[in-house]
Design an enzyme around this catalytic site. Structure first.
Site, PDB file in Angstrom:
ATOM      1  N   ASN A 277      39.930  45.986  41.043  1.00  0.00           N
ATOM      2  CA  ASN A 277      39.828  46.498  42.421  1.00  0.00           C
ATOM      3  C   ASN A 277      39.434  47.974  42.428  1.00  0.00           C
ATOM      4  O   ASN A 277      38.654  48.405  43.275  1.00  0.00           O
ATOM      5  CB  ASN A 277      41.138  46.275  43.181  1.00  0.00           C
ATOM      6  CG  ASN A 277      41.218  44.869  43.746  1.00  0.00           C
ATOM      7  OD1 ASN A 277      40.516  44.537  44.692  1.00  0.00           O
ATOM      8  ND2 ASN A 277      42.040  44.031  43.124  1.00  0.00           N
TER       9      ASN A 277
ATOM     10  N   MET B 285      51.926  47.716  40.632  1.00  0.00           N
ATOM     11  CA  MET B 285      53.021  46.748  40.594  1.00  0.00           C
ATOM     12  C   MET B 285      54.404  47.405  40.687  1.00  0.00           C
ATOM     13  O   MET B 285      55.314  47.087  39.926  1.00  0.00           O
ATOM     14  CB  MET B 285      52.926  45.912  39.311  1.00  0.00           C
ATOM     15  CG  MET B 285      51.608  45.193  39.155  1.00  0.00           C
ATOM     16  SD  MET B 285      51.209  44.161  40.588  1.00  0.00           S
ATOM     17  CE  MET B 285      49.731  43.357  40.014  1.00  0.00           C
TER      18      MET B 285
ATOM     19  N   HIS C 258      46.719  42.773  48.836  1.00  0.00           N
ATOM     20  CA  HIS C 258      47.616  41.706  48.391  1.00  0.00           C
ATOM     21  C   HIS C 258      46.821  40.401  48.302  1.00  0.00           C
ATOM     22  O   HIS C 258      46.071  40.072  49.229  1.00  0.00           O
ATOM     23  CB  HIS C 258      48.795  41.543  49.362  1.00  0.00           C
ATOM     24  CG  HIS C 258      49.765  40.511  48.897  1.00  0.00           C
ATOM     25  ND1 HIS C 258      50.665  40.756  47.871  1.00  0.00           N
ATOM     26  CD2 HIS C 258      49.946  39.220  49.261  1.00  0.00           C
ATOM     27  CE1 HIS C 258      51.350  39.644  47.644  1.00  0.00           C
ATOM     28  NE2 HIS C 258      50.932  38.705  48.465  1.00  0.00           N
TER      29      HIS C 258
ATOM     30  N   ALA D  90      37.083  37.742  48.035  1.00  0.00           N
ATOM     31  CA  ALA D  90      37.821  38.455  49.089  1.00  0.00           C
ATOM     32  C   ALA D  90      38.178  39.900  48.700  1.00  0.00           C
ATOM     33  O   ALA D  90      37.710  40.848  49.331  1.00  0.00           O
ATOM     34  CB  ALA D  90      39.079  37.672  49.462  1.00  0.00           C
ATOM     35  N   GLU D  91      38.965  40.063  47.662  1.00  0.00           N
ATOM     36  CA  GLU D  91      39.538  41.392  47.393  1.00  0.00           C
ATOM     37  C   GLU D  91      38.488  42.493  47.208  1.00  0.00           C
ATOM     38  O   GLU D  91      38.585  43.559  47.818  1.00  0.00           O
ATOM     39  CB  GLU D  91      40.413  41.340  46.130  1.00  0.00           C
ATOM     40  CG  GLU D  91      41.614  40.451  46.292  1.00  0.00           C
ATOM     41  CD  GLU D  91      42.578  40.552  45.110  1.00  0.00           C
ATOM     42  OE1 GLU D  91      42.833  41.654  44.617  1.00  0.00           O
ATOM     43  OE2 GLU D  91      43.072  39.504  44.667  1.00  0.00           O
TER      44      GLU D  91
HETATM   45  C1  GAR Z   1      44.963  41.934  42.296  1.00  0.00           C
HETATM   46  O1  GAR Z   1      44.790  40.549  42.477  1.00  0.00           O
HETATM   47  C2  GAR Z   1      45.809  42.508  43.421  1.00  0.00           C
HETATM   48  O2  GAR Z   1      45.540  41.930  44.651  1.00  0.00           O
HETATM   49  C3  GAR Z   1      47.189  42.155  42.943  1.00  0.00           C
HETATM   50  O3  GAR Z   1      47.154  42.376  41.556  1.00  0.00           O
HETATM   51  C4  GAR Z   1      45.831  42.206  41.053  1.00  0.00           C
HETATM   52  C5  GAR Z   1      45.417  43.465  40.333  1.00  0.00           C
HETATM   53  O4  GAR Z   1      44.177  43.296  39.693  1.00  0.00           O
HETATM   54  N1  GAR Z   1      48.184  42.939  43.610  1.00  0.00           N
HETATM   55  C6  GAR Z   1      49.394  42.491  43.917  1.00  0.00           C
HETATM   56  O5  GAR Z   1      49.793  41.377  43.619  1.00  0.00           O
HETATM   57  C7  GAR Z   1      50.278  43.450  44.686  1.00  0.00           C
HETATM   58  N2  GAR Z   1      51.401  42.794  45.248  1.00  0.00           N
HETATM   59  P1  GAR Z   1      43.282  44.538  39.258  1.00  0.00           P
HETATM   60  O6  GAR Z   1      44.140  45.484  38.421  1.00  0.00           O
HETATM   61  O7  GAR Z   1      42.185  43.912  38.434  1.00  0.00           O
HETATM   62  O8  GAR Z   1      42.759  45.199  40.499  1.00  0.00           O
END
Ligand code: GAR
Length: 203
Positions: free
Chosen positions: A18, A95, A114, A184-185
């Protein structure tokens, strides 16, 4: 004269896909009203730190294990953020649940991504792969991602953007996690950042 941009701090814990989407969106102009000025990780080995360094962005590590309690950890986090200065804090795979003291300090200045359609599969204990495990266990047919403001209730703040993603036959938590990120994200997080930053710089 240089354009005015909101100063963004990104908090991360892991792989940082992200964060990468945010940095890429800055480069491509999808994010035009803000710029990432600092990336802070609570894990010293997070790959997200390498992504930040590769993009020439300043990094810092503030690890819970170096402090006697959550209060001292958050105090250091606030010091690190405020000494650099920030208009917006983005939790991009961070986290750690932040206390009311922290969220009040940055009222409507923190946003989080999220990996579900809030209010499903959210709150304490729902993070990362666990969210997708729970969605598959429940048998929902549609999931997605949500960007929201952060307040004292975990995943409880005002929703900024959501995008739905279909579950497919044969999905595993890992396959679903990847599809939710891709569909999505990585799209709604940069778009939400631009939306919030454009309001900040207009104030
Ligand atoms: C992502 O899927 C984000 O949405 C989730 O952790 C992942 C991190 O991935 N976040 C949560 O669960 C927060 N409650 P990334 O380090 O590759 O961005």
């Amino acid at each position: 004269m240089a354009e005015k941009k909101a100063k963004i701090t990104v908090l991360v814990s892991g792989g940082g896909t992200n964060l990468q989407a945010i940095l890429d969106a800055e480069k491509s102009g999808i994010i035009n009203s803000g710029e990432v000025s600092l990336v802070i990780s609570n894990k010293s080995d997070a790959y997200a730190l390498t992504r930040a360094a590769n993009a020439g962005v300043k990094t810092a590590v503030v690890s819970k294990k170096d402090y006697p309690d959550a209060k001292e950890f958050e105090k250091k986090l606030i010091e690190t953020i405020d000494s650099n200065g920030t208009d917006l804090i983005v939790l991009a795979g961070f986290m750690v649940i932040l206390s009311e003291n922290f969220t009040r300090h940055y009222d409507h200045k923190i946003i989080n991504i999220h990996p579900s359609l809030i209010p499903s599969f959210c709150g304490e204990g729902f993070y990362g792969l666990r969210v997708h495990e729970a969605a598959l266990a429940k048998g929902v047919k549609v999931t997605g991602a949500t960007v929201h403001f952060v307040n004292e209730i975990p995943d409880g703040g005002e929703i900024i953007m959501q995008k739905a993603v279909y579950i497919e036959d044969g999905d595993t938590p890992e396959i679903l996690q990847r599809r939710v990120m891709e569909q999505a994200e990585w799209q709604i997080l940069p778009e939400s950042i631009e939306k919030v930053c454009s309001k900040i710089i207009c104030k």
